[in-house]
Design a protein around this motif. Structure first.
Motif, PDB file in Angstrom:
ATOM      1  N   GLU A 264      -4.390  11.152  -6.598  1.00  0.00           N
ATOM      2  CA  GLU A 264      -5.737  10.808  -6.128  1.00  0.00           C
ATOM      3  C   GLU A 264      -5.785   9.365  -5.673  1.00  0.00           C
ATOM      4  O   GLU A 264      -6.355   9.036  -4.630  1.00  0.00           O
ATOM      5  N   LEU A 265      -5.188   8.524  -6.465  1.00  0.00           N
ATOM      6  CA  LEU A 265      -5.181   7.108  -6.129  1.00  0.00           C
ATOM      7  C   LEU A 265      -4.474   6.876  -4.804  1.00  0.00           C
ATOM      8  O   LEU A 265      -4.963   6.129  -3.952  1.00  0.00           O
ATOM      9  N   LEU A 266      -3.345   7.562  -4.632  1.00  0.00           N
ATOM     10  CA  LEU A 266      -2.602   7.384  -3.391  1.00  0.00           C
ATOM     11  C   LEU A 266      -3.426   7.846  -2.197  1.00  0.00           C
ATOM     12  O   LEU A 266      -3.488   7.185  -1.163  1.00  0.00           O
ATOM     13  N   GLN A 267      -4.059   8.984  -2.389  1.00  0.00           N
ATOM     14  CA  GLN A 267      -4.902   9.500  -1.320  1.00  0.00           C
ATOM     15  C   GLN A 267      -5.984   8.476  -0.971  1.00  0.00           C
ATOM     16  O   GLN A 267      -6.286   8.214   0.191  1.00  0.00           O
ATOM     17  N   GLY A 268      -6.566   7.902  -2.025  1.00  0.00           N
ATOM     18  CA  GLY A 268      -7.612   6.889  -1.824  1.00  0.00           C
ATOM     19  C   GLY A 268      -7.075   5.721  -1.027  1.00  0.00           C
ATOM     20  O   GLY A 268      -7.696   5.257  -0.081  1.00  0.00           O
ATOM     21  N   LYS A 269      -5.872   5.280  -1.383  1.00  0.00           N
ATOM     22  CA  LYS A 269      -5.274   4.159  -0.669  1.00  0.00           C
ATOM     23  C   LYS A 269      -5.089   4.500   0.796  1.00  0.00           C
ATOM     24  O   LYS A 269      -5.383   3.701   1.692  1.00  0.00           O
TER      25      LYS A 269
ATOM     26  N   PHE B 191      -6.909  -3.155  -2.526  1.00  0.00           N
ATOM     27  CA  PHE B 191      -5.540  -2.739  -2.855  1.00  0.00           C
ATOM     28  C   PHE B 191      -5.043  -3.252  -4.199  1.00  0.00           C
ATOM     29  O   PHE B 191      -4.531  -2.462  -4.999  1.00  0.00           O
ATOM     30  N   PRO B 192      -5.191  -4.536  -4.460  1.00  0.00           N
ATOM     31  CA  PRO B 192      -4.712  -5.003  -5.764  1.00  0.00           C
ATOM     32  C   PRO B 192      -5.332  -4.232  -6.914  1.00  0.00           C
ATOM     33  O   PRO B 192      -4.645  -3.898  -7.889  1.00  0.00           O
ATOM     34  N   LEU B 193      -6.599  -3.932  -6.778  1.00  0.00           N
ATOM     35  CA  LEU B 193      -7.271  -3.202  -7.844  1.00  0.00           C
ATOM     36  C   LEU B 193      -6.670  -1.829  -8.028  1.00  0.00           C
ATOM     37  O   LEU B 193      -6.444  -1.371  -9.156  1.00  0.00           O
ATOM     38  N   LEU B 194      -6.410  -1.176  -6.889  1.00  0.00           N
ATOM     39  CA  LEU B 194      -5.849   0.173  -6.971  1.00  0.00           C
ATOM     40  C   LEU B 194      -4.439   0.135  -7.557  1.00  0.00           C
ATOM     41  O   LEU B 194      -4.070   0.987  -8.357  1.00  0.00           O
ATOM     42  N   GLU B 195      -3.675  -0.866  -7.122  1.00  0.00           N
ATOM     43  CA  GLU B 195      -2.333  -1.013  -7.672  1.00  0.00           C
ATOM     44  C   GLU B 195      -2.402  -1.135  -9.188  1.00  0.00           C
ATOM     45  O   GLU B 195      -1.654  -0.504  -9.935  1.00  0.00           O
ATOM     46  N   PHE B 196      -3.328  -1.953  -9.629  1.00  0.00           N
ATOM     47  CA  PHE B 196      -3.498  -2.182 -11.057  1.00  0.00           C
ATOM     48  C   PHE B 196      -3.828  -0.884 -11.777  1.00  0.00           C
ATOM     49  O   PHE B 196      -3.269  -0.560 -12.818  1.00  0.00           O
ATOM     50  N   LEU B 197      -4.737  -0.122 -11.158  1.00  0.00           N
ATOM     51  CA  LEU B 197      -5.142   1.139 -11.788  1.00  0.00           C
ATOM     52  C   LEU B 197      -3.971   2.095 -11.899  1.00  0.00           C
ATOM     53  O   LEU B 197      -3.806   2.766 -12.925  1.00  0.00           O
ATOM     54  N   SER B 198      -3.171   2.156 -10.842  1.00  0.00           N
ATOM     55  CA  SER B 198      -2.063   3.108 -10.905  1.00  0.00           C
ATOM     56  C   SER B 198      -1.071   2.672 -11.977  1.00  0.00           C
ATOM     57  O   SER B 198      -0.436   3.504 -12.618  1.00  0.00           O
ATOM     58  N   ALA B 199      -0.962   1.375 -12.185  1.00  0.00           N
ATOM     59  CA  ALA B 199      -0.088   0.904 -13.258  1.00  0.00           C
ATOM     60  C   ALA B 199      -0.625   1.318 -14.622  1.00  0.00           C
ATOM     61  O   ALA B 199       0.126   1.646 -15.537  1.00  0.00           O
ATOM     62  N   LYS B 200      -1.945   1.298 -14.771  1.00  0.00           N
ATOM     63  CA  LYS B 200      -2.559   1.641 -16.051  1.00  0.00           C
ATOM     64  C   LYS B 200      -2.591   3.138 -16.303  1.00  0.00           C
ATOM     65  O   LYS B 200      -2.811   3.602 -17.414  1.00  0.00           O
ATOM     66  N   GLN B 201      -2.477   3.891 -15.221  1.00  0.00           N
ATOM     67  CA  GLN B 201      -2.453   5.353 -15.301  1.00  0.00           C
ATOM     68  C   GLN B 201      -3.676   5.937 -15.987  1.00  0.00           C
ATOM     69  O   GLN B 201      -3.576   6.801 -16.849  1.00  0.00           O
TER      70      GLN B 201
ATOM     71  N   ASP C 215       2.830   0.468   8.488  1.00  0.00           N
ATOM     72  CA  ASP C 215       4.061   0.649   7.720  1.00  0.00           C
ATOM     73  C   ASP C 215       3.747   1.034   6.278  1.00  0.00           C
ATOM     74  O   ASP C 215       4.329   1.948   5.701  1.00  0.00           O
ATOM     75  N   TYR C 216       2.801   0.314   5.755  1.00  0.00           N
ATOM     76  CA  TYR C 216       2.370   0.578   4.388  1.00  0.00           C
ATOM     77  C   TYR C 216       1.828   1.994   4.264  1.00  0.00           C
ATOM     78  O   TYR C 216       2.146   2.743   3.327  1.00  0.00           O
ATOM     79  N   ALA C 217       1.057   2.382   5.279  1.00  0.00           N
ATOM     80  CA  ALA C 217       0.475   3.725   5.275  1.00  0.00           C
ATOM     81  C   ALA C 217       1.578   4.774   5.283  1.00  0.00           C
ATOM     82  O   ALA C 217       1.501   5.775   4.557  1.00  0.00           O
ATOM     83  N   ILE C 218       2.582   4.504   6.070  1.00  0.00           N
ATOM     84  CA  ILE C 218       3.672   5.481   6.149  1.00  0.00           C
ATOM     85  C   ILE C 218       4.387   5.605   4.796  1.00  0.00           C
ATOM     86  O   ILE C 218       4.700   6.702   4.334  1.00  0.00           O
ATOM     87  N   ASP C 219       4.562   4.453   4.167  1.00  0.00           N
ATOM     88  CA  ASP C 219       5.186   4.457   2.840  1.00  0.00           C
ATOM     89  C   ASP C 219       4.421   5.344   1.868  1.00  0.00           C
ATOM     90  O   ASP C 219       4.986   6.190   1.171  1.00  0.00           O
ATOM     91  N   ILE C 220       3.135   5.106   1.841  1.00  0.00           N
ATOM     92  CA  ILE C 220       2.316   5.845   0.876  1.00  0.00           C
ATOM     93  C   ILE C 220       2.326   7.323   1.190  1.00  0.00           C
ATOM     94  O   ILE C 220       2.384   8.170   0.298  1.00  0.00           O
TER      95      ILE C 220
END
Lengths: 456, 843
Positions: A36-41, A20-30, A52-57
């Motif tokens: 796609e990233l969200l789907q991956g998450k 997750f942290p890695l993905l978060e970082f990637l989405s920040a870097k765009q 809960d997190y899943a529902i958010d995404i």
């Protein structure tokens, strides 16, 4: 920049939660497409209990869609199960709340004694441990990492390393510590885990290799966040043959992190040797893995191609900027890399034009001059600037044979003395013991060493 | 060899070589004194004379042999060798250098005899002193002498083996008429003598007239010979009828045999007639009586009866095969099902294998082709019936032939393995440069097809251990072959999904790595895999496999054939590294092979010439069995050249840097140094001829920093023809060599001449060595960083400035060396102490 992104490679060897942290970082870097990233998450989350997190995404991904029923149902289930598990470990929970107990536990070193103590005093049963582990795992799955760390800590205090869950608990503890960003304890856990893997002979060598590969990847989190991590990363990756082998066979992409660590650690002791060893490894693996960072070192230390090195340094900056682990050391890297180029340059050259130097270092001439002046002022460089010609003239000549000789012999007598003292102490300590005659033998051998440098 | 002579010695005397004894008085041999010889010379050709001399001596030896008179035998033997030496030119002229058959025979006989006597320890003890002494020296002399005739001897020894049966038959016949025997025995002898004389007569232009020939012979003989001639004539008269008799006997026997066989062939069902020829228990004919109901049980019983005779001494192996075929026909005729059919087929295959009695000998080609027909047939039957189970574990009692699932005892895997071994043996038997070899090699397709068939079957059975074995067979047929599609695929000329041999190897080997638990199979699979990668220029894959397998440490403990495979692999890896310009790796791969000077032996590509009887006969036999068939050989000239060129590129610059006397460096490539020193010692060095000469000349040119001369010595017409054209991707290799030679020459030049320069322009250097400036810069930078060259670069003027004042003077350099040694010693001590501590901790 996606070309040099390693997330997909690293992801294979990481726990879901660690990705997750890695993905978060990637989405920040765009760099990648956000959806796609969200789907991956979401895909990753589907196997965890972080609903809960899943529902958010899901909401982010499909803003208009309703939350599906099954997710809700599942959430209820999870909560129910959690309470059930919690009931089962109630006793332990109470124990953990009890300060006094915890203190005695921490002071008591021997797990066996501790266990009997607990059973006697607090009606503790060893069977509970299974449930405890289960509960901790469940907590972890739900994203409640700090709770699971404390439970797992409790487990590790009590159980001997022979327990069947021990390895899993170690991994779980490490992951939780990383996720709560508790780097000091994470480093401890990392070392514990490493010792466990190295000492414990797994039946299958393949399994050991796999464990080591995981450990290498997980440790990146610790090494690049802990203050002392950079020393440790070199020590572990480069100077433990097992781990170096694992890197070479399973995950040569780790070389990027190793190379970066070596570059930013340039000023430390033994950095030169580390560099040499690293370059060897990089060359060996150059066919399976290359990226700007390894190529930079290759250009600089194998081919002495300063133009190439400069180009690569440019690319390196970008790569580092987009790497989750390395972004923090970007500036440090660039500075050190420049120094490396410059140092090598000075060792080879006698006289350099500032313009050329500036070009090689990716600076404009004034900036470069300033930089060099600073270097000279800080006495890191023995050189003079010929401002009329625009030259830098090196002051330091290669050492004369006389100096070389002195250098070589200089430390010898001190070290010999130390050795002699050591032996003498030993001989004294063991003088009664007849069986240590071989120490005398050694002593005799050392005598000529002690005398010879004196003669010179 | 003249035709008449050949028939004279070969067919007649050979067939009775064992029992042949000379009956005449030994005195007869002495009748030819020197004087007479001289008189004879007028009439007879040299050939005749020499041969007679030889035959006489042979006669003598045979006589001595009979009475075990060792000392006389020794002297006769010495005479014989001398006489043969004299006769050599004649032999060379008349028979194109082929050793005459009778001479080989006497050598073989002597060898057998001496060995026999030597083995007989009691007999040796009883011998008188003189005799036993002679025996010893005789044995040694003979052994030494025989070595030159090794090839002829082996062919000779093989030939009688092949005719074993005929001989045996003949013997049977002979024993019937014992009274005729003594006379008959002399016959071959005479025949031979006559044969020896006959061509001589032909030289006189008188070929047809027999009596004339004899007349002339008797003319030349002196009167003292009369007795001899008399016996000759008498024998002549006696001989013909005897021979005829013998011939008719043989004919009769043959006819009988043939008749027997014809009967077999004609009426398949009637078995009574057959039994006479076979040594099978006699109850069986009842089972196959004319009206007997032929069913599975009957056939099985019959089969086991036939098989019971297997391996027994008196069994006629050929007839056994025939019988089995017959049985197969019957079973097919009565439609007894595939299982029994297969069982019989397996038995036939086994019988054909049995036909060759010795394991070390190759089987006869006709049986080989038979095998190649039979095995695929059998496999087809097996594959057509997937529920048939063939395994070694099934006991005979549990075999099931009449209903599914069929259960048969047997092992197809061993059949294939045996087949493969036989194939290699056959190949080794042929002369590799002959057409025959090529013909035989064509069979490999069939062999691999059979292996494929067996593989499908075994994969179907799903037994990992067996799959591993069959995979390894396949791998061993695959690994040394270059697949062109691999290279095409790499260059993108083939679609990426083409299945190449590399992919196949990968799949097979990975299976073996995962499933094998014998270690030997895995080791061999790894080695083959590495070899295959190296062959296809997959250098990194090959190198990683070597490094990961850690075979270098354990290979000494494995069996010789695996070690040979290891050597072959390392050789190929060296070549591959060379093609990839990894000179150091190439050198380290090859140096172990080359250091010993026994490359031929290490690669199993031929035996070394024997020195002082290093190995016994048995040893030699074993070594011969290990040899690689010719088509798998690695080009040794190329190997050596690659090694020497790598050594040159590695060793020459340091040689230029260090004064040899001053620093006795640890020498890596002993061979190369030896070669260089050897040429230095010569007073007059001619233009290079051999590959080694070329490399030595190139090394010298490089030492002077003359790269173009060096390159011309390494790459030119002769070297292309001799070496480089045999190398894969020769053009790439040549350009690579050019670049490396330029670089290393530059280094050498700088080492050698740096003391003459104060500064040198890089521009100039790049012109001199035709290198790009960045390359020159890079090479010089490397040298400066490594402190090989005490200089620095002046960037504005683009030149290298030498620091002469920093160059260590003599005293300084010696002191430096001393310092180094001292610090080494110190480190040694430190390590020792640490080791001591570690050991203590262990206690």
């Amino acid at each position: 920049m996606a070309k040099f992104d390693l997330t997909h490679k690293l992801g294979q060897y990481l726990d879901r939660h660690l990705v997750f942290p890695l993905l978060e970082f990637l989405s920040a870097k765009q760099i990648y497409d956000e959806t796609e990233l969200l789907q991956g998450k979401l895909d990753i989350l589907s196997k965890t209990n972080m609903l809960d997190y899943a529902i958010d995404i899901r909401k982010q991904l499909h803003p208009n869609a309703e939350v599906p029923e099954d997710l809700k149902i599942k959430r209820a289930q999870v909560v129910a199960e959690l309470t059930e598990l919690q009931n089962e470990v109630e006793l332990v929970y109470k124990l953990m709340q009890n300060e006094e107990v915890m203190q005695t536990m921490e002071t008591m070193r021997d797990p066996k004694v501790l266990l009997s103590h607990l059973t006697k005093e607090y009606d503790f049963k060893i069977d509970m441990m299974d449930n405890l582990v289960k509960f901790a795992k469940y907590r972890y799955e739900c994203g409640n990492y700090s709770v699971s760390t404390s439970y797992l800590y409790f487990y590790m205090l009590i159980m001997p390393p022979t327990d069947k869950n021990y390895l899993n608990v170690l991994w779980g503890k490490l992951a939780s510590e990383i996720l709560v960003q508790n780097w000091d304890t994470a480093l401890d856990d990392l070392n514990k885990l490493r010792e466990f893997i190295d000492s414990n002979a797994f039946a299958n060598p393949l399994q050991v290799l796999q464990q080591r590969t995981w450990l290498i990847h997980w440790s990146l989190f610790v090494f690049f966040n802990h203050a002392k991590g950079r020393d440790h990363i070199i020590e572990m990756f480069l100077y433990r043959p097992n781990y170096l082998n694992a890197i070479q066979t399973m995950c040569p992409h780790i070389l990027r992190y190793l190379a970066t660590a070596v570059v930013i650690n340039r000023s430390r002791r033994n950095a030169l040797n580390a560099l040499k060893d690293l370059v060897k490894v990089i060359q060996q693996e150059s066919y399976t893995y290359r990226d700007p960072i390894t190529e930079f070192l290759e250009h600089l230390y194998v081919n002495f191609d300063f133009d190439g090195a400069r180009q690569k340094l440019n690319e390196c900056q970008e790569v580092l900027y987009n790497d989750f682990f390395l972004i923090a050391c970007l500036d440090e890297f660039v500075e050190n890399a420049r120094l490396m180029i410059f140092e090598t340059f000075c060792r080879i050259h006698q006289c350099i034009t500032i313009g050329m130097l500036a070009e090689k270092l990716n600076m404009n001439p004034e900036e470069a001059e300033c930089w060099i002046v600073n270097l000279i002022r800080n006495a890191r460089l023995d050189a003079k600037i010929d401002s009329k010609m625009g030259h830098v003239v090196m002051g330091a000549q290669p050492a004369s044979p006389y100096q070389v000789l002195l250098e070589r012999v200089d430390t010898l007598s001190v070290r010999s003395e130390a050795l002699q003292n050591l032996i003498e102490r030993k001989v004294k300590a063991k003088s009664q013991d007849v069986s240590f005659s071989h120490v005398h033998f050694d002593f005799n051998l050392i005598m000529p060493v002690l005398t010879e440098p004196m003669e010179q | 060899m003249s035709r008449f002579f050949a028939t004279g010695t070969d067919s007649e005397s050979e067939s009775s070589s064992e029992e042949e004894q000379v009956q005449r008085q030994p005195a007869a041999a002495f009748t030819f004194s020197d004087d007479e010889e001289e008189t004879k010379r007028v009439v007879r050709s040299t050939k005749e004379k020499r041969y007679e001399e030889l035959t006489n001596l042979i006669k003598q030896i045979r006589n001595h042999k009979k009475i075990k008179d060792m000392s006389s035998m020794l002297s006769s033997f010495e005479d014989l060798t001398r006489a043969y030496q004299k006769a050599l030119p004649v032999i060379a002229k008349e028979e194109s250098g082929v050793t005459p058959r009778f001479y080989v025979r006497i050598l073989a006989e002597l060898d057998d005899f001496i060995n026999e006597v030597w083995e007989d320890k009691d007999g040796r003890k009883n011998m008188n002193k003189n005799n036993s002494k002679s025996l010893g020296s005789m044995r040694q002399k003979l052994r030494k002498y025989i070595k030159d005739f090794e090839k002829e001897l082996t062919t000779f020894r093989e030939a009688p083996d092949g005719d074993d049966e005929d001989e045996a038959e003949e013997e049977d016949v002979d024993s019937d008429d014992s009274d005729a025997k003594p006379v008959k025995k002399t016959v071959p002898k005479l025949e031979q003598e006559k044969a020896a004389k006959k061509p001589a007569a032909g030289d006189d232009g008188d070929e047809s007239d027999d009596s004339m020939d004899w007349g002339s012979d008797s003319d030349t003989s002196s009167s003292e010979d009369e007795e001899d001639i008399y016996t000759n004539i008498r024998d002549r008269f006696l001989k013909k009828p005897e021979k005829e008799e013998e011939e008719t006997k043989r004919e009769k026997k043959e006819r009988r045999d043939r008749g027997k066989r014809r009967e077999e062939e004609d009426d398949g069902g009637v078995w009574e007639t057959v039994r006479g020829g076979v040594a099978i228990p006699s109850e069986k004919p009842k089972m196959f009586a004319k009206d007997a109901e032929i069913d599975v049980n009957l056939v099985v019983r019959k089969l086991s009866e036939i098989m019971a005779a297997r391996g027994k001494k008196r069994t006629d192996r050929r007839e056994q095969i025939e019988l089995l075929h017959e049985l197969q026909n019957i079973s097919e005729l009565h439609n007894l099902g595939p299982a029994i059919n297969f069982k019989i087929r397996l038995a036939i295959i086994a019988a054909i294998f049995d036909y060759t009695p010795k394991v070390s000998d190759a089987m006869k080609p006709e049986y080989w082709t038979k095998l190649l027909d039979r095995i695929p047939d059998a496999m087809d039957v097996l594959l057509a019936n997937p529920d048939m189970q063939v395994a070694e574990e099934i006991l005979e009692e549990h075999e099931q032939f009449d209903q599914e699932p069929y259960q048969i005892r047997g092992c197809v895997l061993t059949v294939v393995e045996r087949l493969d071994e036989e194939f290699v043996k056959l190949l080794k038997e042929c002369d590799p440069h002959s057409n025959e070899y090529v013909q035989r090699l064509k069979d490999e397709i069939k062999v691999t097809q059979i292996i494929d068939k067996v593989q499908t079957y075994i994969e179907h059975q799903n037994k990992p251990a067996e799959i591993c074995r069959i995979y390894l067979r396949k791998i061993e047929h695959l690994y040394y072959k270059l697949d062109g599609t691999v290279l095409e695929k790499r260059e993108g000329r083939m679609p990426a999904d083409t299945v190449t041999s590399v992919d196949v190897m990968e799949r097979l080997c990975k299976y073996v790595y995962a499933k094998d638990n014998t270690d030997r199979l895995r080791t061999r699979a790894i080695l083959c895999h590495i070899y295959h990668h190296a062959l296809h220029d997959n250098w990194f894959e090959a190198r990683d496999l070597v490094l990961m397998s850690h075979l270098q440490e354990t290979i000494q403990h494995s069996d010789p054939s695996t070690q040979i495979l290891y050597n072959r692999t390392m050789a190929n890896l060296g070549l591959c590294a060379f093609r990839h310009a990894n000179i150091k790796d190439s050198h380290s791969c090859l140096v172990d092979l080359m250091m010993t000077g026994k490359v031929k032996e290490l690669l199993a590509q031929g035996l070394l010439p024997q020195r002082q009887r290093e190995r016994s006969k048995e040893q030699e036999k074993i070594e011969k069995q290990r040899q690689m068939p010719f088509h798998m050989h690695i080009n040794r000239e190329l190997l050596e050249c690659v090694y020497l060129v790598s050594a040159m590129l590695i060793e020459i610059p340091p040689m230029a840097a260090n004064d040899e006397k001053e620093v006795r460096r640890r020498i890596n490539s002993e061979n190369f140094y030896r070669l260089l020193r050897g040429s230095e010692r010569q007073n007059l060095v001619g233009p290079p001829e051999s590959m080694r000469d070329h490399i030595v000349a190139a090394s010298k040119a490089m030492r002077n920093g003359d790269w173009s001369l060096c390159y011309n010595f390494i790459v030119n017409e002769t070297m292309n023809r001799k070496v480089w054209n045999n190398c894969a991707q020769a053009d790439n290799v040549r350009t690579m060599l050019k670049r490396l030679i330029q670089e290393e020459s530059l280094r050498t030049y700088l080492f050698t001449y740096s003391n003459v320069y104060d500064s040198i322009s890089m521009e100039k250097l790049s012109q001199m060595f035709e290198l790009d400036k960045p390359v020159v810069h890079s090479v010089i930078s490397k040298m400066i960083i490594n402190k090989e060259l005490i200089a620095s670069i002046n960037e504005p003027s683009q030149s290298v400035v030498m620091h002469h004042d920093l160059r260590p003077r003599k005293l300084q350099s010696i002191t430096l060396q001393l310092a180094e040694k001292v610090s080494n010693l110190f480190e040694l001590n430190e390590r020792r102490l640490n080791g001591e501590q570690r050991r203590q901790r262990l206690w």
